[in-house]
Design a protein around this motif. Structure first.
Motif, PDB file in Angstrom:
ATOM      1  N   LYS A 179       5.407  33.946   9.841  1.00 22.78           N
ATOM      2  CA  LYS A 179       4.383  34.766   9.195  1.00 22.78           C
ATOM      3  C   LYS A 179       2.984  34.196   9.380  1.00 22.78           C
ATOM      4  N   LYS A 180       2.889  32.889   9.528  1.00 21.78           N
ATOM      5  CA  LYS A 180       1.583  32.242   9.663  1.00 21.78           C
ATOM      6  C   LYS A 180       1.008  32.386  11.070  1.00 21.78           C
ATOM      7  N   LYS A 181       1.892  32.596  12.057  1.00 24.19           N
ATOM      8  CA  LYS A 181       1.473  32.761  13.457  1.00 24.19           C
ATOM      9  C   LYS A 181       0.549  31.632  13.909  1.00 24.19           C
ATOM     10  N   VAL A 182       0.986  30.400  13.673  1.00 27.27           N
ATOM     11  CA  VAL A 182       0.221  29.235  14.115  1.00 27.27           C
ATOM     12  C   VAL A 182       0.364  29.115  15.630  1.00 27.27           C
ATOM     13  N   ASP A 183      -0.753  29.133  16.347  1.00 27.74           N
ATOM     14  CA  ASP A 183      -0.647  29.108  17.800  1.00 27.74           C
ATOM     15  C   ASP A 183      -0.435  27.695  18.325  1.00 27.74           C
ATOM     16  N   LYS A 184       0.229  27.638  19.482  1.00 26.63           N
ATOM     17  CA  LYS A 184       0.572  26.388  20.141  1.00 26.63           C
ATOM     18  C   LYS A 184       0.126  26.492  21.588  1.00 26.63           C
ATOM     19  N   SER A 233      -4.959  23.899  14.371  1.00 21.99           N
ATOM     20  CA  SER A 233      -6.243  23.202  14.484  1.00 21.99           C
ATOM     21  C   SER A 233      -6.101  21.793  15.024  1.00 21.99           C
ATOM     22  N   LEU A 234      -4.870  21.323  15.195  1.00 20.00           N
ATOM     23  CA  LEU A 234      -4.636  19.928  15.570  1.00 20.00           C
ATOM     24  C   LEU A 234      -4.544  19.785  17.084  1.00 20.00           C
ATOM     25  N   HIS A 235      -5.472  18.997  17.648  1.00 10.81           N
ATOM     26  CA  HIS A 235      -5.499  18.742  19.084  1.00 10.81           C
ATOM     27  C   HIS A 235      -4.913  17.367  19.390  1.00 10.81           C
ATOM     28  N   LEU A 236      -4.202  17.252  20.494  1.00 13.08           N
ATOM     29  CA  LEU A 236      -3.668  15.964  20.909  1.00 13.08           C
ATOM     30  C   LEU A 236      -4.812  15.005  21.205  1.00 13.08           C
ATOM     31  N   ASP A 237      -4.718  13.819  20.636  1.00 13.72           N
ATOM     32  CA  ASP A 237      -5.675  12.755  20.925  1.00 13.72           C
ATOM     33  C   ASP A 237      -5.368  12.217  22.316  1.00 13.72           C
ATOM     34  N   GLU A 238      -6.244  12.504  23.268  1.00 11.82           N
ATOM     35  CA  GLU A 238      -5.978  12.148  24.662  1.00 11.82           C
ATOM     36  C   GLU A 238      -6.027  10.646  24.901  1.00 11.82           C
ATOM     37  N   SER A 239      -6.486   9.872  23.905  1.00  7.98           N
ATOM     38  CA  SER A 239      -6.478   8.417  24.053  1.00  7.98           C
ATOM     39  C   SER A 239      -5.089   7.840  23.800  1.00  7.98           C
ATOM     40  N   LEU A 240      -4.179   8.658  23.261  1.00 11.72           N
ATOM     41  CA  LEU A 240      -2.815   8.211  23.017  1.00 11.72           C
ATOM     42  C   LEU A 240      -1.997   8.314  24.304  1.00 11.72           C
ATOM     43  N   GLU A 241      -1.448   7.198  24.743  1.00 15.14           N
ATOM     44  CA  GLU A 241      -0.548   7.212  25.885  1.00 15.14           C
ATOM     45  C   GLU A 241       0.798   7.783  25.432  1.00 15.14           C
ATOM     46  N   THR A 258       0.869  -1.180   0.000  1.00 12.14           N
ATOM     47  CA  THR A 258       0.000   0.000   0.000  1.00 12.14           C
ATOM     48  C   THR A 258       0.901   1.224   0.000  1.00 12.14           C
ATOM     49  N   TYR A 259       0.919   1.918  -1.114  1.00 11.63           N
ATOM     50  CA  TYR A 259       1.842   3.046  -1.264  1.00 11.63           C
ATOM     51  C   TYR A 259       1.214   4.330  -0.755  1.00 11.63           C
ATOM     52  N   LYS A 260       1.975   5.060   0.029  1.00 11.26           N
ATOM     53  CA  LYS A 260       1.546   6.376   0.500  1.00 11.26           C
ATOM     54  C   LYS A 260       2.663   7.360   0.217  1.00 11.26           C
ATOM     55  N   ARG A 261       2.342   8.349  -0.607  1.00 11.64           N
ATOM     56  CA  ARG A 261       3.355   9.364  -0.909  1.00 11.64           C
ATOM     57  C   ARG A 261       3.610  10.259   0.299  1.00 11.64           C
ATOM     58  N   TRP A 262       2.535  10.629   0.994  1.00 13.56           N
ATOM     59  CA  TRP A 262       2.658  11.533   2.133  1.00 13.56           C
ATOM     60  C   TRP A 262       2.268  10.811   3.412  1.00 13.56           C
ATOM     61  N   ILE A 263       2.994  11.073   4.464  1.00 16.59           N
ATOM     62  CA  ILE A 263       2.747  10.461   5.764  1.00 16.59           C
ATOM     63  C   ILE A 263       2.544  11.574   6.789  1.00 16.59           C
ATOM     64  N   TYR A 264       1.490  11.435   7.595  1.00 13.74           N
ATOM     65  CA  TYR A 264       1.189  12.420   8.633  1.00 13.74           C
ATOM     66  C   TYR A 264       0.888  11.651   9.915  1.00 13.74           C
ATOM     67  N   VAL A 265       1.745  11.806  10.916  1.00 16.02           N
ATOM     68  CA  VAL A 265       1.630  11.029  12.149  1.00 16.02           C
ATOM     69  C   VAL A 265       1.539  11.962  13.351  1.00 16.02           C
ATOM     70  N   MET A 266       0.545  11.705  14.206  1.00 16.88           N
ATOM     71  CA  MET A 266       0.449  12.401  15.491  1.00 16.88           C
ATOM     72  C   MET A 266       1.084  11.514  16.555  1.00 16.88           C
TER      73      MET A 266
END
Length: 239
Positions: free
Chosen positions: A128-133, A211-219, A59-67
């Motif tokens: 420049k994007k001022k992404v908040d954390k 916009s990305l929130h930590l999944d609290e189910s992840l240990e 299963t080929y995936k060009r892009w990978i996004y992992v939290m």
């Protein structure tokens, strides 16, 4: 769709170096659309064609996004001679391709995005994007409304003055619990902001990036791929 060399596709998927992939081809262990591959340099469209290794379709995936819920004691890097890195926590086929988007201090826990999408990474980190954390923290000492107002104006440090930050007091006492949202991510920034008022951060956890929130189910140490909804929201930040 883009055509790519077969050996490059398989090397990117973690099947070894191109030289090692060539040996797999020579041994007749790779097929493309049911036909045994004989040329490691043949061009394929990995999203559309069926590529198999030892009769196992890939299963080929060009892009990978992992939290990742980063645990303490692990550094935000792809390699290090002394410490375990965040990519060491991932499967080999991901670890060889992704990089962390930004950094968390070695003792800081929480949300970390890892990807091979350089454009998304750049846009999330660009000043420049001022992404908040957003962080949750425990502070040794009493945090007061005066600190809230000071953070809102920007805290003057030795080498720069921070952008305005949002400080929310959850509890105040000998050990205070707070949430703080910043738009930069400079080295030890949250710790330094509190240290400017004689306060010490004794626990720090990032819980949101844009916009990305930590999944609290992840240990701590656990990870998962982003959902399409999460990815769409992050990409919305790009436009």
């Amino acid at each position: 769709m883009k055509r790519e060399r077969l050996d490059k596709v398989l090397a990117n998927m973690g099947f070894g170096t191109r030289k090692e992939v060539k040996q797999l081809v020579k041994q007749g262990r790779i097929t493309v659309d049911g036909t045994t591959a004989t040329d490691p340099g043949m061009h394929v469209i990995p999203e559309e064609q069926e590529i198999s290794v030892d009769d196992e379709p890939l299963t080929y995936k060009r892009w990978i996004y992992v939290m990742l819920n980063k645990p303490p004691g692990v550094i935000s890097a792809t390699e290090d001679a002394r410490h375990e890195t965040v990519v060491d926590l991932l499967p080999y086929e991901w670890a060889t391709k992704v990089h962390p988007v930004g950094r968390l201090d070695i003792d800081t826990e929480g949300l970390l995005l890892l990807t091979n999408d350089g454009q998304l990474s750049h846009n999330l980190l660009s000043p420049k994007k001022k992404v908040d954390k957003e962080y949750f923290a425990r502070i040794e000492g009493r945090v007061t409304e005066q600190h809230v107002q000071a953070f809102a104006k920007g805290v003057e440090l030795e080498d720069f003055t921070t952008l305005p930050a949002r400080l929310e007091i959850l509890s105040s006492g000998d050990v205070s619990e707070i949430k703080v949202t910043i738009m930069e991510g400079k080295f030890h920034q949250v710790k330094r902001m509190f240290a400017a008022f004689g306060l010490q951060v004794i626990y720090l956890k990032r819980i949101r990036m844009g916009s990305l929130h930590l999944d609290e189910s992840l240990e701590p140490g656990e990870y998962r791929e982003l959902t399409e909804e999460e990815l769409d929201a992050l990409r919305g930040r790009e436009r």
